[in-house]
Design a protein around this motif. Structure first.
Motif, PDB file in Angstrom:
ATOM      1  N   LEU A  99       0.826  -1.210   0.000  1.00 50.71           N
ATOM      2  CA  LEU A  99       0.000   0.000   0.000  1.00 50.71           C
ATOM      3  C   LEU A  99       0.860   1.261   0.000  1.00 50.71           C
ATOM      4  N   ARG A 100       2.002   1.208   0.674  1.00 49.79           N
ATOM      5  CA  ARG A 100       2.928   2.349   0.650  1.00 49.79           C
ATOM      6  C   ARG A 100       3.459   2.553  -0.769  1.00 49.79           C
ATOM      7  N   LEU A 101       3.827   1.461  -1.430  1.00 50.30           N
ATOM      8  CA  LEU A 101       4.287   1.554  -2.817  1.00 50.30           C
ATOM      9  C   LEU A 101       3.189   2.104  -3.733  1.00 50.30           C
ATOM     10  N   ALA A 102       1.966   1.652  -3.524  1.00 48.40           N
ATOM     11  CA  ALA A 102       0.847   2.120  -4.348  1.00 48.40           C
ATOM     12  C   ALA A 102       0.612   3.614  -4.150  1.00 48.40           C
ATOM     13  N   ASP A 103       0.631   4.079  -2.913  1.00 45.46           N
ATOM     14  CA  ASP A 103       0.437   5.512  -2.647  1.00 45.46           C
ATOM     15  C   ASP A 103       1.553   6.347  -3.265  1.00 45.46           C
ATOM     16  N   GLU A 104       2.782   5.871  -3.126  1.00 48.62           N
ATOM     17  CA  GLU A 104       3.930   6.584  -3.702  1.00 48.62           C
ATOM     18  C   GLU A 104       3.835   6.606  -5.225  1.00 48.62           C
ATOM     19  N   LEU A 105       3.442   5.508  -5.802  1.00 53.26           N
ATOM     20  CA  LEU A 105       3.303   5.412  -7.249  1.00 53.26           C
ATOM     21  C   LEU A 105       2.218   6.362  -7.755  1.00 53.26           C
ATOM     22  N   SER A 110       0.784  11.267 -10.526  1.00 50.19           N
ATOM     23  CA  SER A 110      -0.049  12.467 -10.493  1.00 50.19           C
ATOM     24  C   SER A 110       0.743  13.748 -10.717  1.00 50.19           C
ATOM     25  N   GLY A 111       2.042  13.706 -10.498  1.00 54.35           N
ATOM     26  CA  GLY A 111       2.856  14.908 -10.652  1.00 54.35           C
ATOM     27  C   GLY A 111       3.563  15.027 -11.990  1.00 54.35           C
ATOM     28  N   ILE A 112       3.347  14.099 -12.881  1.00 56.84           N
ATOM     29  CA  ILE A 112       4.048  14.134 -14.170  1.00 56.84           C
ATOM     30  C   ILE A 112       3.742  15.423 -14.927  1.00 56.84           C
ATOM     31  N   VAL A 122      10.239  13.458 -19.407  1.00 57.74           N
ATOM     32  CA  VAL A 122      10.764  12.123 -19.708  1.00 57.74           C
ATOM     33  C   VAL A 122      11.307  11.481 -18.429  1.00 57.74           C
ATOM     34  N   SER A 123      12.020  12.251 -17.621  1.00 56.90           N
ATOM     35  CA  SER A 123      12.590  11.738 -16.376  1.00 56.90           C
ATOM     36  C   SER A 123      11.505  11.299 -15.396  1.00 56.90           C
ATOM     37  N   ARG A 124      10.485  12.137 -15.221  1.00 56.59           N
ATOM     38  CA  ARG A 124       9.384  11.786 -14.311  1.00 56.59           C
ATOM     39  C   ARG A 124       8.624  10.551 -14.808  1.00 56.59           C
ATOM     40  N   THR A 125       8.399  10.499 -16.118  1.00 55.42           N
ATOM     41  CA  THR A 125       7.675   9.365 -16.691  1.00 55.42           C
ATOM     42  C   THR A 125       8.460   8.075 -16.491  1.00 55.42           C
ATOM     43  N   GLU A 126       9.758   8.108 -16.755  1.00 54.96           N
ATOM     44  CA  GLU A 126      10.583   6.915 -16.605  1.00 54.96           C
ATOM     45  C   GLU A 126      10.655   6.474 -15.148  1.00 54.96           C
ATOM     46  N   ALA A 127      10.801   7.416 -14.227  1.00 52.50           N
ATOM     47  CA  ALA A 127      10.841   7.074 -12.798  1.00 52.50           C
ATOM     48  C   ALA A 127       9.525   6.427 -12.369  1.00 52.50           C
ATOM     49  N   ALA A 131       8.896   2.621 -11.003  1.00 51.18           N
ATOM     50  CA  ALA A 131       8.171   2.363  -9.756  1.00 51.18           C
ATOM     51  C   ALA A 131       7.000   1.412 -10.006  1.00 51.18           C
ATOM     52  N   LEU A 132       6.366   1.535 -11.164  1.00 53.35           N
ATOM     53  CA  LEU A 132       5.273   0.628 -11.514  1.00 53.35           C
ATOM     54  C   LEU A 132       5.798  -0.801 -11.668  1.00 53.35           C
ATOM     55  N   ARG A 133       6.931  -0.957 -12.311  1.00 57.45           N
ATOM     56  CA  ARG A 133       7.527  -2.302 -12.441  1.00 57.45           C
ATOM     57  C   ARG A 133       7.844  -2.885 -11.059  1.00 57.45           C
ATOM     58  N   ALA A 134       8.374  -2.054 -10.171  1.00 53.17           N
ATOM     59  CA  ALA A 134       8.677  -2.524  -8.809  1.00 53.17           C
ATOM     60  C   ALA A 134       7.396  -2.932  -8.092  1.00 53.17           C
TER      61      ALA A 134
END
Length: 144
Positions: A99-105, A110-112, A122-127, A131-134
């Protein structure tokens, strides 16, 4: 006596079979529900990423124009859907780390649209995609 014993074995076998069938079906249903919750959230985040990129690009083209407003409204709508998907995770996979990972993701995605320039976008999208893969790796390990 033999008929009574045979009948008793048949009844016990039937009850045991029904009980085991129920247990395995229940475990399968719980696993499927967990998979669907994680997949729904992953899909919602993917859509949020796309909508946030669209919002960013429309902002540059005509800030405050109808396409920019439409992209902004769509971004908010999809973030709401992603928040609902977090609720599904909370219900089906109430793991604090997940749930912590989901909230952070969700926060990252939301900030892209707030990127300062294309390089930042590009940097925000890749990060966010990393995080989605993790998140997917952690959730799949917890579902098994």
């Amino acid at each position: 006596m033999t008929q009574v014993l045979t009948s008793l074995v048949a009844v016990v076998g039937t009850l045991l079979g029904a009980t085991l069938g129920y247990v395995f079906q229940r475990r399968s249903t719980v696993r499927r529900d967990r998979q669907e919750a994680a997949l729904s959230f992953s899909n919602a985040i993917t859509e949020v990423i796309r909508s946030q990129q669209e919002w960013y690009h429309r902002k540059d083209e005509e800030r405050g124009g109808p396409e920019h407003r439409a992209a902004r409204f769509e971004g908010h709508r999809l973030r709401g859907i992603a928040r609902q998907a977090v609720n599904g995770l909370t219900f089906h996979l109430p793991d604090p780390e997940l749930l912590r990972l989901a909230d952070e993701l969700l926060r990252m995605a939301s900030g892209i649209h707030e990127a300062a320039d294309t390089e930042d976008l590009v940097s925000r999208t890749e990060a966010t995609r990393q995080a989605l893969r993790a998140f997917i790796e952690v959730s799949s390990a917890k579902i098994r």
